[in-house]
Structure formats: structure tokens, C-alpha cells
Design a protein around this motif. Structure first.
Motif, PDB file in Angstrom:
ATOM      1  N   GLY A 173       2.139 -57.262  -1.657  1.00 11.42           N
ATOM      2  CA  GLY A 173       1.737 -57.859  -2.921  1.00 11.42           C
ATOM      3  C   GLY A 173       0.264 -57.709  -3.247  1.00 11.42           C
ATOM      4  O   GLY A 173      -0.195 -58.197  -4.278  1.00 11.42           O
ATOM      5  N   HIS A 174      -0.486 -57.018  -2.405  1.00  9.48           N
ATOM      6  CA  HIS A 174      -1.917 -56.834  -2.678  1.00  9.48           C
ATOM      7  C   HIS A 174      -2.160 -55.822  -3.792  1.00  9.48           C
ATOM      8  O   HIS A 174      -3.168 -55.914  -4.493  1.00  9.48           O
TER       9      HIS A 174
ATOM     10  N   VAL B 174      10.836 -53.705  -4.468  1.00  4.22           N
ATOM     11  CA  VAL B 174      10.633 -54.166  -3.094  1.00  4.22           C
ATOM     12  C   VAL B 174      11.484 -55.417  -2.907  1.00  4.22           C
ATOM     13  O   VAL B 174      11.408 -56.352  -3.709  1.00  4.22           O
ATOM     14  N   SER B 175      12.311 -55.426  -1.861  1.00  2.00           N
ATOM     15  CA  SER B 175      13.129 -56.595  -1.530  1.00  2.00           C
ATOM     16  C   SER B 175      12.801 -57.043  -0.114  1.00  2.00           C
ATOM     17  O   SER B 175      12.685 -56.215   0.802  1.00  2.00           O
TER      18      SER B 175
ATOM     19  N   GLY C  81       6.190 -57.291  -7.777  1.00  2.00           N
ATOM     20  CA  GLY C  81       5.282 -57.942  -8.716  1.00  2.00           C
ATOM     21  C   GLY C  81       4.835 -59.325  -8.310  1.00  2.00           C
ATOM     22  O   GLY C  81       3.972 -59.912  -8.972  1.00  2.00           O
ATOM     23  N   ARG C  82       5.386 -59.878  -7.229  1.00  8.76           N
ATOM     24  CA  ARG C  82       4.926 -61.194  -6.775  1.00  8.76           C
ATOM     25  C   ARG C  82       3.542 -61.074  -6.142  1.00  8.76           C
ATOM     26  O   ARG C  82       3.170 -60.033  -5.606  1.00  8.76           O
ATOM     27  N   SER C  83       2.794 -62.170  -6.175  1.00  7.10           N
ATOM     28  CA  SER C  83       1.450 -62.175  -5.621  1.00  7.10           C
ATOM     29  C   SER C  83       1.481 -62.079  -4.101  1.00  7.10           C
ATOM     30  O   SER C  83       2.490 -62.368  -3.454  1.00  7.10           O
TER      31      SER C  83
ATOM     32  N   VAL D  93       5.770 -62.934   5.417  1.00  2.00           N
ATOM     33  CA  VAL D  93       5.189 -61.616   5.672  1.00  2.00           C
ATOM     34  C   VAL D  93       3.698 -61.781   5.951  1.00  2.00           C
ATOM     35  O   VAL D  93       2.996 -62.460   5.206  1.00  2.00           O
ATOM     36  N   ALA D  94       3.229 -61.165   7.022  1.00  2.00           N
ATOM     37  CA  ALA D  94       1.800 -61.201   7.350  1.00  2.00           C
ATOM     38  C   ALA D  94       1.281 -59.781   7.474  1.00  2.00           C
ATOM     39  O   ALA D  94       1.935 -58.929   8.084  1.00  2.00           O
ATOM     40  N   LEU D  95       0.126 -59.526   6.891  1.00  2.00           N
ATOM     41  CA  LEU D  95      -0.529 -58.219   6.952  1.00  2.00           C
ATOM     42  C   LEU D  95      -1.782 -58.322   7.807  1.00  2.00           C
ATOM     43  O   LEU D  95      -2.662 -59.136   7.534  1.00  2.00           O
TER      44      LEU D  95
END
Length: 234
Positions: free
Chosen positions: A49-50, A58-59, A67-69, A78-80
Motif C-alpha cells: 500500500g505504499h 491485490v488480494s 488502493g488501500r493505505s 502485513v509487515a514490510l
């Protein structure tokens, strides 16, 4: 757990990702490999979402998230861990960990998560009150991963965790990656070191010029002429 369909990523007039399709199942360690500038990090940015995809879907966990933030995607689990670590250098190790979990837990639960990270990463316990910017590169990478784990993600996106590290430190980082997968964490790994990535992954996608050039199991990719000649120098 993750499905990407027809993803395109644009930066102004430049299209960096051209219609990528990929998927990751629960418990897998899947890698995106390829040369620097191939579009691997842009794919992670689109998933997390970045950077919103200009086209495609994307699912996550069966739900559409296009399009979600980044905040909304993180709250889904989810962690990046970004390329270059991007820790808060002027804050202490303790404060970095706190910020990693503060949006997801509070009070005793947040303290318990922090303590679990200090047990998993003893070097961080030794450096708990040091400014993060004073840590070695390997220690900063461990902190970056620990900060991501503070949210207790279901899917961990790891972007170039070996970048700029000494060989011995890389071994420690990848021992951790394998340990996390054994514990059940699903991982999507971006890595420029193709041999290293394929040594730990279940499956992979070769990214070239913003497109998927090849996909398969790690052993299939390691044995392919494209990968051997272009990335493994064999």
C-alpha cells in the motif's frame, strides 16, 4: 494468502512494473529475484500500500486491498521490512521496537511483545538503550526485522535483507528467516543475491524489466539456463 493480478506500478510517466501476476500460499517462503532496478521493490510497495498500483488487483487473505493505505494493509497483518532498513536512527532500540508495535498493542501486551523480541534477538537486549544509528549494519537489520515482528504479522515482506552486510552477518539473518518460516510465518522475500534466495525459498519469480521472466520452484529456477547464466554466473 496473497494474490497479485495484472499489477502495474507507475512513477509519473515511468512504468516500473508491467502487469505482474503472482501468488503466495500460507506458510510459504517465496522469493522475487533479479537484477537491481528490475522492479522487485516496487512490487512490494504495491502490495503493502505504499505505492498504489495504476492497474491490477491485490488480494490479501481473500480480501481485495487494491488502493488501500499502507496503514490499512498493515492492520490486516502485513509487515514490510524495507530495503536499507530505515530504522529511526535518532531513537533508541527500545523506542524503535515500541513504535513497531504501538499501533497494534498497548500496555502489558505491547511490553510482552517487546520482551519476546529481546529474547529472540539477544544483541538488541544488550543494546536496548543505545541510539539505533550507532548499531552495526547487521544489528540494524536485526532491529528492522524485530520492529516488523512487533506487529505480529501474518505475511512478512522482506526487501533485500542481505544488502550491505558482511557474509557472516548475512548467514545470521538468513538463519532467522528460515526460523521464522519454520514457525509458520509466510514470507515474500526480495533479494538480489539469487543463490542465497533460492537456498531458502520454496518457490520464486524472476523479475526482469518490471515483468516476470520465469517462475517455478527454487530447484527449478536454480537449474534453469536463464537463471544460471544471468544470475548465478555458471
Amino acid at each position: 494468502m496473497l494474490r497479485v493480478e495484472g499489477m502495474k506500478i507507475r512513477y509519473g510517466a515511468v512504468e516500473a512494473v508491467h502487469g505482474v501476476d503472482l501468488w503466495v500460499s500460507k506458510g510459504e517462503l517465496v522469493t522475487l529475484i533479479g537484477a537491481n532496478g528490475a522492479g522487485k521493490s516496487s512490487i512490494l510497495a504495491g502490495i503493502s500500500g505504499h505505492v498504489p498500483p495504476s492497474e491490477g488487483k491485490v488480494s490479501l487473505f481473500g480480501d481485495p486491498v487494491t488502493g488501500r493505505s499502507a496503514d490499512a494493509v498493515a492492520r490486516m497483518g502485513v509487515a514490510l521490512t524495507p530495503e536499507g532498513r530505515r530504522i529511526f536512527a535518532h531513537l533508541t532500540v527500545s523506542e524503535n521496537l515500541h513504535l513497531g508495535g504501538a499501533a497494534f498493542a498497548s500496555g502489558e501486551e505491547l511490553a510482552a511483545r517487546r520482551e519476546a523480541m529481546l529474547v529472540r534477538f539477544p544483541i538488541l537486549a544488550e543494546r536496548i538503550d543505545q541510539k539505533a544509528g550507532s548499531l552495526s549494519g547487521g544489528e540494524q537489520q536485526m532491529l528492522a526485522i524485530a520492529r516488523s515482528l512487533m506487529s505480529q504479522p501474518r505475511l512478512l515482506l522482506l526487501d533485500e535483507p542481505s544488502l550491505g552486510l558482511a557474509p557472516q552477518t548475512i548467514d545470521k539473518v538468513y538463519d532467522l528467516v528460515e526460523e521464522l518460516q519454520r514457525e509458520g510465518l509466510t514470507i515474500l522475500l526480495v533479494e538480489q543475491n539469487v543463490e542465497l534466495a533460492l537456498s531458502v525459498a520454496d518457490r520464486g519469480y524472476v523479475i526482469a524489466n518490471g515483468r516476470i521472466a520465469l517462475s517455478g520452484t527454487a530447484s527449478e529456477l536454480a537449474g534453469s539456463d536463464l537463471v544460471r547464466q544471468a544470475y548465478l554466473a555458471i
